[in-house]
Structures are given as C-alpha cells and as structure tokens.
Design a protein around this motif. Sequence first.
Motif, PDB file in Angstrom:
ATOM      1  N   VAL A   4       0.785  -0.946   0.185  1.00  0.00           N
ATOM      2  CA  VAL A   4       0.272   0.032   0.105  1.00  0.00           C
ATOM      3  C   VAL A   4       1.408   1.887  -0.010  1.00  0.00           C
ATOM      4  O   VAL A   4       2.258   1.139   0.637  1.00  0.00           O
ATOM      5  N   LEU A  43       0.169   4.764   1.868  1.00  0.00           N
ATOM      6  CA  LEU A  43      -0.928   5.408   2.690  1.00  0.00           C
ATOM      7  C   LEU A  43      -0.224   6.790   2.613  1.00  0.00           C
ATOM      8  O   LEU A  43       0.984   7.299   2.818  1.00  0.00           O
ATOM      9  N   TYR A  73       4.017  10.508   2.586  1.00  0.00           N
ATOM     10  CA  TYR A  73       3.473   9.187   1.356  1.00  0.00           C
ATOM     11  C   TYR A  73       4.276   7.888   2.320  1.00  0.00           C
ATOM     12  O   TYR A  73       5.401   7.955   2.679  1.00  0.00           O
ATOM     13  N   ASP A 105       0.920  -3.755   4.554  1.00  0.00           N
ATOM     14  CA  ASP A 105       0.147  -3.353   5.217  1.00  0.00           C
ATOM     15  C   ASP A 105       0.512  -4.866   6.552  1.00  0.00           C
ATOM     16  O   ASP A 105      -0.480  -5.737   6.565  1.00  0.00           O
ATOM     17  N   LEU A 126       2.181   0.543   9.890  1.00  0.00           N
ATOM     18  CA  LEU A 126       1.651   1.626   9.891  1.00  0.00           C
ATOM     19  C   LEU A 126       0.957   2.006  11.421  1.00  0.00           C
ATOM     20  O   LEU A 126      -0.055   3.001  11.272  1.00  0.00           O
ATOM     21  N   ALA A 128      -0.948   5.130  11.328  1.00  0.00           N
ATOM     22  CA  ALA A 128      -2.133   6.259  11.667  1.00  0.00           C
ATOM     23  C   ALA A 128      -2.721   6.876  12.750  1.00  0.00           C
ATOM     24  O   ALA A 128      -3.285   7.439  12.765  1.00  0.00           O
ATOM     25  N   ILE A 137      -4.768   8.967   8.891  1.00  0.00           N
ATOM     26  CA  ILE A 137      -4.997   8.990   7.274  1.00  0.00           C
ATOM     27  C   ILE A 137      -6.055   9.433   6.544  1.00  0.00           C
ATOM     28  O   ILE A 137      -6.352   9.349   6.551  1.00  0.00           O
ATOM     29  N   ILE A 149      -5.523   5.297   1.730  1.00  0.00           N
ATOM     30  CA  ILE A 149      -4.528   5.055   2.370  1.00  0.00           C
ATOM     31  C   ILE A 149      -5.140   3.594   0.320  1.00  0.00           C
ATOM     32  O   ILE A 149      -6.455   3.949  -0.030  1.00  0.00           O
ATOM     33  N   GLU A 194      -8.027   3.035  -4.850  1.00  0.00           N
ATOM     34  CA  GLU A 194      -8.234   3.194  -3.104  1.00  0.00           C
ATOM     35  C   GLU A 194      -8.811   2.056  -2.493  1.00  0.00           C
ATOM     36  O   GLU A 194     -10.048   1.017  -2.381  1.00  0.00           O
ATOM     37  N   LYS A 198     -10.041   3.483   4.606  1.00  0.00           N
ATOM     38  CA  LYS A 198      -9.022   3.735   5.780  1.00  0.00           C
ATOM     39  C   LYS A 198      -8.912   3.094   7.329  1.00  0.00           C
ATOM     40  O   LYS A 198      -8.984   3.697   8.044  1.00  0.00           O
ATOM     41  N   VAL A 223      -5.664   0.051   9.338  1.00  0.00           N
ATOM     42  CA  VAL A 223      -4.524  -0.756   8.365  1.00  0.00           C
ATOM     43  C   VAL A 223      -4.406  -1.717   9.162  1.00  0.00           C
ATOM     44  O   VAL A 223      -4.961  -1.470  10.956  1.00  0.00           O
TER      45      VAL A 223
END
Length: 297
Positions: free
Chosen positions: A100, A102, A109, A114, A118, A122, A127, A130, A175, A178, A180
């Motif tokens: 990913v 994010l 970025y 994942d 994160l 996060a 976020i 993502i 996409e 949101k 993780v």
Amino acid sequence: MIKKLLTVLLISVAYLSHAQNKIVVFQSDFGVKDGAVSAMKGVATGVSADLKLYDLTHEIPAYNIWEASYRLYQTVNYWPAGTVFVSVVDPGVGTARKSVVLKTKTGQYIVTPDNGTLTLIAESLGIAEIRQIDEARNRRKGSEKSYTFHGRDVYAYTAARLAAGVITYQQVGPELPKQVVKIPYQKAVLEGGTLKGTIDILDIQYGNLWTNIGDDLVKQLNVKVGDMLHLVIYQNGEKKFEGDAPYSDTFGEVAKGKPLAYMNSLMQLSFALNQGSFADIYKIGSGSDWSVVVSRK
C-alpha cells in the motif's frame, strides 16, 4: 467565476507540490553489508536522476515490524509534505499481505506492506487516504517472476514514480478503506493515580527506555522535578523490574550510574541510568510486549 477558478488552481498546485517534491526516504531491516539498499536506490534513480534519496535507517532488527512502525512515527512528521517514505520490514514478502501507499493527513506518503508497520503513523498523523499498489502498472519491468524483493521491484519503483511525478497518487492503485493492520499495545493512560504505557523503543546508543507516556499525562499526575517515581516493568505481563527514579530535567542531576526519569526529545517519559545502560543492566527490551506502570512515591 474567476475567483473560483483561481481557488481550484491553487488547490491543484498545492496538491502537485505535495506529490512531487522529489524526496524519497528509505527504511529497512536489510543492513548495509550487501547490495540490497543500493539496489533500491538504483531502481529509484533509474526512474529519475533528479530524485533526492535519503536513509531513515537500515538497522531495524530483522523482522521487527514494531520498530519499523516506531521509527516512522519518530521521523515522518519532521519531513515536508510530499515526501515519500519506503519502509521495508516484510517477513511476509510474497504472501497475501497488501502492498500500500498511505497518505498522512500532514501530506507525507508511506510505501510499505500493510503488516503493522503503519500502526503508529495511522494513530499519530492520521490517514488521509490509502491505496493498494497496482503491481500490473507499478512494478519494475522484468521483475514479474520475483517474489522475494518487493522493496526493490515494487516499493522503491512505485515511490520513485510518485515522488518524481511520473504517476499521480490516484495512479498508485485502487483506494482502500481508511484502515490498516495494527499491532496491539498498551496505550498511554492515567488511571487512578497510575500511569500505564508501553516501552516503545530503546534509545539504543545509551540503553535508555523511551515510553509512549506523554508530558501531558505526566502533568496531570502533577509530577514535579525532584519527585520520586516508582516504576514496574513487564514483558507479556511478567514482571521484569521494579524500582524508583527521581524525575529530573538533566542526567547530571543524579550521580553516575544512578537511575532517573526524564522527558525525551519527543516529550515522552523515559528512564535511564546516568552514563550507564538501563536496558543492558536490567535486561529490559522494548516493543508492544513491554509495558510499564508508573506512580508517585
């Protein structure tokens, strides 16, 4: 009408500047004894020789996803919006875990698996969006049969294309919600006159213990310089240490070899021995399985 067009134009320019500042920062558990890090940078330079390439660290202990998460938390917020981070601590490389990118609410970025990496970003920076990397589009040409070096073939390549403006963030891939993968840990809390938290990391050069207990909670406990704090340290619920340390502004306020409590550079409660290694002497580690309970004496 003209005012509205100007507003749209300014927003577009701001967006492009965030996505194309040409900075890529690398983190991994590879070390620098072989050519793995150089290979990632070579792939990035092949995308654009104008990129500015930096290292966060490549000394994450092998497979230590928690430490990867912490080092991002420690660092990302100090880099400008538009900076692209590549974090490769990936014991599940080649498996079904998602690759990913994010985007934080502050505009940086992070390109990574994942897999828990994160967790802290996060929570700390939030976020904004993502996206899952579309490997049919964002993969180094000729690497389709390689399954064990996504850091080179997918992450460095995607990060470089994003930082150089070869692709937009939307072109990274679809996409995602949101959410993780998160590593569970003891959040910093004040309960009944007791502070609870995690020993997030070691100040590795000196063996100091850095917790996630912020200065706001310490102030709520009404701790003053000179107050004695009682701490109990656990690993997976098993007691590993119990003792006292005075709350101090500087290391020099206690004798050499004596313990102290202090605020680290991130304004979080920490514990140390003056000119000694708390971690080595008392065999204390760090990570999501290490917790601490602190009270005033």
